[in-house]
Design a protein around this motif. Sequence first.
Motif, PDB file in Angstrom:
ATOM      1  N   TYR A 108      -8.153   0.991  -6.250  1.00  0.00           N
ATOM      2  CA  TYR A 108      -7.361   0.175  -5.325  1.00  0.00           C
ATOM      3  C   TYR A 108      -7.949   0.231  -3.917  1.00  0.00           C
ATOM      4  O   TYR A 108      -7.993  -0.798  -3.206  1.00  0.00           O
ATOM      5  CB  TYR A 108      -5.910   0.665  -5.299  1.00  0.00           C
ATOM      6  N   ALA A 109      -8.394   1.443  -3.518  1.00  0.00           N
ATOM      7  CA  ALA A 109      -8.981   1.575  -2.183  1.00  0.00           C
ATOM      8  C   ALA A 109     -10.263   0.755  -2.062  1.00  0.00           C
ATOM      9  O   ALA A 109     -10.548   0.178  -1.005  1.00  0.00           O
ATOM     10  CB  ALA A 109      -9.255   3.041  -1.881  1.00  0.00           C
ATOM     11  N   GLY A 136      -7.067  -3.179  -2.633  1.00  0.00           N
ATOM     12  CA  GLY A 136      -6.574  -3.459  -1.291  1.00  0.00           C
ATOM     13  C   GLY A 136      -7.331  -4.597  -0.629  1.00  0.00           C
ATOM     14  O   GLY A 136      -6.737  -5.444   0.058  1.00  0.00           O
ATOM     15  N   ASP A 178       0.831  -1.206   0.000  1.00  0.00           N
ATOM     16  CA  ASP A 178       0.000   0.000   0.000  1.00  0.00           C
ATOM     17  C   ASP A 178       0.865   1.256   0.000  1.00  0.00           C
ATOM     18  O   ASP A 178       0.607   2.219  -0.746  1.00  0.00           O
ATOM     19  CB  ASP A 178      -0.922   0.012   1.224  1.00  0.00           C
TER      20      ASP A 178
END
Length: 428
Positions: free
Chosen positions: A78-79, A83, A40
């Motif tokens: 991605y968030a 992730g 991350d």
Amino acid sequence: MTGEATADGDEERAGVRSDAAPPAPDGPYAAWDRIVVWWDVVFVAILILTAIQIAVEGARGADLLLSYVAIAAIGIAYAVWGGRAARSRNQSAAAAYVVVLVIGTGTATASSGSAPLLLFVAFSHAWMLLERRRWAVVVSAALALAASLGILIRVGFAPEAVIVVPAQMGVVLLFAVGLGIWVAWTMRQGEEHARLVDELRAAQDALARSHHAAGVEAERARIAREIHDTLAQGFTSVVMQAQAASAVLDADDGAEAARDRLGLIEETARDNLAEARALVAAFAPAPLKEQSLAEALGRLVARFGDETGLQAWFVADGVLGLPPSAEVVLLRVAQEGLANVRRHAAASAVEVRLTRVDDTVLLEVSDDGRGLPEGFGFVAGEGFGLSGMRERVTTAGGSLSIGPGETGGTVLAVRLPLHDGESQGERG
């Protein structure tokens, strides 16, 4: 991980473990959640650095806005999906994220010459998030194609660019795929090795527990044999002498005879007490502490004659310097053999003979009693005493036989080999 990912457990993965087995304690996936945190951090750092580089290189207006929108879309995707997929191995979320990643990377490269920096994180995410290797290869190819089209849209489709850009991106793709396959193989090997080490440790622990249990059982059996061959025989003798003492009390010379019996009872009890102390202390048998085997057997036979009234002889020939382990076995066998004569033989005479020929020592306990019962076999019909003797002798590498004597009665014979280097000097 999704059902699709686990259904084909035999298919090759992109280097990430499946749900088929938990991660090995010391394997590369045991601390996966902490590793993902660094992914991350690196991802955010690359997005920020790429955005700064785009501004520094001079992108303005619509190109700058389009590049930032593409980078923002990748970050949001991605968030929302990436992730979560990295931690849960959810392949639907991973697929949604890589679609945005491919489109966003192609859009950014079409707007800025610095946007290809996104490929560093894009190729890595393709191999990190997708569990099937072929899908990781497909997504890597899609990223290379999107980046090539973006660059060609930005620089134009001149003949030279149409040749050079795909060729350069092909080299990048080959490197990315090769690196991804190598990392995936390394991760799988690391996990496999860690799992094998864990299984080996578990097997070693189980083996240690098994050896401990076997040792405890062997020690129990040894103590049982020692008690049977020493204390139990001594108590039997005490009981018989006490009964004999009671029987002679009413005779004219009963007091003197009873006193003799009581003396034998005291002597036997003292010997048993010494044996008990030696057994508790796990030392050698008490009779062998300060005398040789021949002396201990001579004393044993003499006392046996006194206790039973039988004619008892002991003969020894060439038995000085026997190893202590052999002396213990032979003494215990002689004790048990005489106890069997006392209980079962109804004999009038018994002889114990100890001889040594070359590297073999022979112990014989023979009597002139009633002999073996009908149907007595090599092992069948043996009680605890005989079976314990046989086990003790076999453990020492010797052999035990029991059968009729040449002129009647029974002969118990033990042959014990003496290996090189076992002989000791004459005992003091």
